[in-house]
Design a protein around this motif. Structure first.
Motif, PDB file in Angstrom:
ATOM      1  N   ARG A   1     -14.766   1.733   5.061  1.00  0.00           N
ATOM      2  CA  ARG A   1     -14.813   0.510   4.437  1.00  0.00           C
ATOM      3  C   ARG A   1     -13.423   0.065   3.597  1.00  0.00           C
ATOM      4  O   ARG A   1     -13.127  -1.271   3.901  1.00  0.00           O
ATOM      5  CB  ARG A   1     -15.921   0.147   3.631  1.00  0.00           C
ATOM      6  N   TYR A   2     -13.010   0.730   2.907  1.00  0.00           N
ATOM      7  CA  TYR A   2     -11.892   0.500   1.954  1.00  0.00           C
ATOM      8  C   TYR A   2     -10.577   0.974   2.716  1.00  0.00           C
ATOM      9  O   TYR A   2      -9.543   1.051   1.933  1.00  0.00           O
ATOM     10  CB  TYR A   2     -11.970   0.973   0.636  1.00  0.00           C
ATOM     11  N   SER A   3     -10.374   1.305   3.879  1.00  0.00           N
ATOM     12  CA  SER A   3      -9.289   1.870   4.500  1.00  0.00           C
ATOM     13  C   SER A   3      -7.999   1.070   4.254  1.00  0.00           C
ATOM     14  O   SER A   3      -6.994   1.751   3.876  1.00  0.00           O
ATOM     15  CB  SER A   3      -9.435   2.403   5.876  1.00  0.00           C
ATOM     16  N   ARG A   4      -8.338  -0.236   4.421  1.00  0.00           N
ATOM     17  CA  ARG A   4      -6.858  -1.272   4.316  1.00  0.00           C
ATOM     18  C   ARG A   4      -6.391  -1.385   2.776  1.00  0.00           C
ATOM     19  O   ARG A   4      -5.163  -1.495   2.614  1.00  0.00           O
ATOM     20  CB  ARG A   4      -6.943  -2.534   4.995  1.00  0.00           C
TER      21      ARG A   4
ATOM     22  N   LEU B   1      -2.537   0.994   0.907  1.00  0.00           N
ATOM     23  CA  LEU B   1      -1.516   0.493   0.055  1.00  0.00           C
ATOM     24  C   LEU B   1      -1.165   1.381  -0.877  1.00  0.00           C
ATOM     25  O   LEU B   1      -1.983   1.923  -1.718  1.00  0.00           O
ATOM     26  CB  LEU B   1      -2.061  -0.794  -0.411  1.00  0.00           C
ATOM     27  N   GLY B   2       0.192   1.589  -0.892  1.00  0.00           N
ATOM     28  CA  GLY B   2       0.644   2.635  -2.119  1.00  0.00           C
ATOM     29  C   GLY B   2       0.338   2.397  -3.136  1.00  0.00           C
ATOM     30  O   GLY B   2       0.115   3.070  -4.201  1.00  0.00           O
ATOM     31  N   GLU B   3       0.285   0.969  -3.558  1.00  0.00           N
ATOM     32  CA  GLU B   3      -0.140   0.247  -4.923  1.00  0.00           C
ATOM     33  C   GLU B   3      -1.447   0.541  -5.364  1.00  0.00           C
ATOM     34  O   GLU B   3      -1.873   0.423  -6.353  1.00  0.00           O
ATOM     35  CB  GLU B   3       0.470  -1.019  -4.945  1.00  0.00           C
ATOM     36  N   VAL B   4      -2.337   0.924  -4.225  1.00  0.00           N
ATOM     37  CA  VAL B   4      -3.880   0.983  -4.429  1.00  0.00           C
ATOM     38  C   VAL B   4      -4.328   2.690  -4.224  1.00  0.00           C
ATOM     39  O   VAL B   4      -4.349   3.228  -5.238  1.00  0.00           O
ATOM     40  CB  VAL B   4      -4.515   0.089  -3.473  1.00  0.00           C
ATOM     41  N   GLY B   5      -4.215   2.873  -3.043  1.00  0.00           N
ATOM     42  CA  GLY B   5      -4.259   4.427  -2.705  1.00  0.00           C
ATOM     43  C   GLY B   5      -5.803   4.736  -2.943  1.00  0.00           C
ATOM     44  O   GLY B   5      -6.796   3.636  -3.367  1.00  0.00           O
TER      45      GLY B   5
END
Length: 289
Positions: A16-19, A23-27
């Motif tokens: 679900r949260y793969s995108r 993101l390097g800022e999220v991960g």
């Protein structure tokens, strides 16, 4: 939210949260912080609808919604969390239905209450971050005052006709962060600023500002990018123009200043201040929907 959050994700969560996780800022750590966060959305209307939907889609773990109104047909032009079939329902219940359908992993807490001082003092400490999508100045000022005193960040958006504005207030952290009264020391006199029911609003404008508001909330939770604290974002949809102005903390502010009057409590009369406090250009003050 400085401690390392729980990084145990289910396979469904990873998909679900793969995108986000890419993101390097999220991960994974950032996504876990979103899951651990508790956000209170005040107002389930034109701003609160896209705001709450994007927060749920992003995986914010707990979203509280405060609104005392019932859904009307005229709301549907801009309040996209609701549907025609739910006209007559409390807005908090209608919005909760939409959020749970979008992401059943998000816990939704409904508060079908008018935001008075007692309600604000009861609810605000339960959440990590507060979002203002209200439609009247007394409630906006009460919310801003209480967030400062109860040490919670406030992300506030407002719209009217074809314009919107957005800022984040973290004055409880001390200088240089301003509070909302550094921008507008007092509410405008009744009748000076028309409401959206009087002046109208382009529905999509609420969608843009609510989405920008959601973005700032996610940034605050994740601790990424540059906060809007100390800045006011203004958008003119007709001119397709964004501009940002600097907000400075006012030492004479009745709420966050160094004078003794800063200890006044919400509901008490605050002393008059210099109306030039805040932005020297005097930004217009739209009402939200």
């Amino acid at each position: 939210m400085d401690a390392l959050p729980d990084l145990d994700f289910t396979e469904d969560e990873l998909h679900r949260y793969s995108r986000h996780i890419l993101l390097g800022e999220v991960g994974a750590v950032g996504q876990a912080r979103l899951r651990a966060a508790r956000v209170l959305v005040v107002g389930a209307g034109g701003l609160g609808s896209p705001l709450a939907l994007y927060l749920a889609a992003a995986g914010v773990g707990t979203i509280g919604i405060v609104d005392h109104d019932t859904l009307e047909l005229s709301n549907l032009q801009r309040q996209i969390a609701h549907t025609t079939s739910r006209i007559g329902q409390p807005k908090v219940e209608s919005a909760a239905t939409a959020l749970r359908a979008l992401n059943p992993l998000t816990a939704v807490e409904v508060h079908a209450r008018r935001l008075d001082e007692a309600t604000a003092r009861d609810l605000i400490p339960r959440y990590d971050l507060i979002c203002d999508g209200t439609d009247n100045f007394p409630t906006r000022f009460l919310l801003g005052d209480c967030c400062h005193r109860l040490a919670r960040p406030l992300v506030s958006a407002a719209v009217l006709r074809f314009e919107g504005q957005l800022s984040t207030f973290k004055s409880h952290l001390g200088p240089p962060h301003p509070c909302h009264r550094c921008l507008h020391p007092e509410p405008p006199p009744p009748g000076l600023v028309p409401s959206c029911s009087e002046a109208g609003v382009l529905g999509a404008v609420t969608g843009v500002m609510g989405t920008l508001q959601a973005t700032e909330v996610l940034k605050e939770i994740l601790g990424i990018g540059e906060s809007l604290s100390g800045r006011l974002l203004l958008w003119d949809a007709l001119d397709t123009r964004f501009r940002t102005i600097r907000l400075r903390r006012d030492p004479a502010c009745a709420l966050c200043g160094t004078a003794d009057v800063s200890r006044a409590v919400p509901g008490e009369a605050l002393p008059p201040l210099d109306p030039s406090a805040g932005d020297p250009e005097g930004p217009r003050t739209p009402a939200s929907v």
